[in-house]
Motif scaffolding. Structure first.
Motif: not given
Length: 185
Positions: A102-122
């Motif tokens: 996350a060189p831009h100081g935001g969210e990495s793809v890994r962190e992002f995918c984990a967040r979206v996956t958590a929503w989907l599983e719920t």
């Protein structure tokens, strides 16, 4: 119990046309937004302007779901991919090739995918159909999760504006349905 989630990519915006990291602009020609969608028990939207406007243009009374926010591009927000590539070429290459970067100081793809996956599983614990107007990268994350594909494939999934992708199943077991949403011709 089977859950169906129809993911709809937002309509085109000036930012999308210029390959610009989302800067909150509105969709172009909202009156021309059309997509045949099946009836749904609930409708949700990413918090971005373009997703909320697309949902409204499609006649959906969508609630905003913060977990479905787009990938946080940090200081690159509002800049084009070309601008970032010219100013920070190594950082851009790293971000596009290393899911944990996350060189831009935001969210990495890994962190992002984990967040979206958590929503989907719920969401998968809820029977019926959900229509979700979401950022293209949310669709990518859901497809990767459903297929068990590696995060390195994230940038290899193209999601054009106003396309619908359906996943069916439930927590731990998802299928991607290609073609007409709902399986109707």
């Amino acid at each position: 119990m089977t859950c169906r989630v129809v993911l709809v990519a937002p309509a085109i915006t000036p930012s999308l046309r210029r390959a610009r990291f989302d800067d909150g602009d509105s969709i172009e020609n909202p009156g021309a937004v059309a997509l045949a969608l099946p009836a749904a028990g609930r409708a949700v939207s990413s918090p971005s302007v373009r997703c909320r406007e697309t949902a409204a243009a499609l006649g959906l009374d969508a609630s905003v779901e913060p977990a479905l926010a787009g990938l946080d591009a940090g200081r690159w927000r509002g800049r084009t991919l070309e601008e970032v590539g010219a100013a920070e070429p190594q950082a851009l290459v790293r971000w596009l090739s290393e899911p944990g970067a996350a060189p831009h100081g935001g969210e990495s793809v890994r962190e992002f995918c984990a967040r979206v996956t958590a929503w989907l599983e719920t969401a998968g614990g809820t029977a019926g159909r959900t229509v979700a107007v979401v950022e293209p990268e949310v669709v990518r994350a859901v497809v990767l999760h459903a297929l068990g594909a590696p995060e390195t494939a994230f940038w290899r999934v193209d999601v054009p504006p106003l396309t619908a992708t359906e996943v069916t199943g439930g927590p731990g077991r998802w299928n991607v349905r290609l073609g007409q949403v709902g399986g109707r011709p």
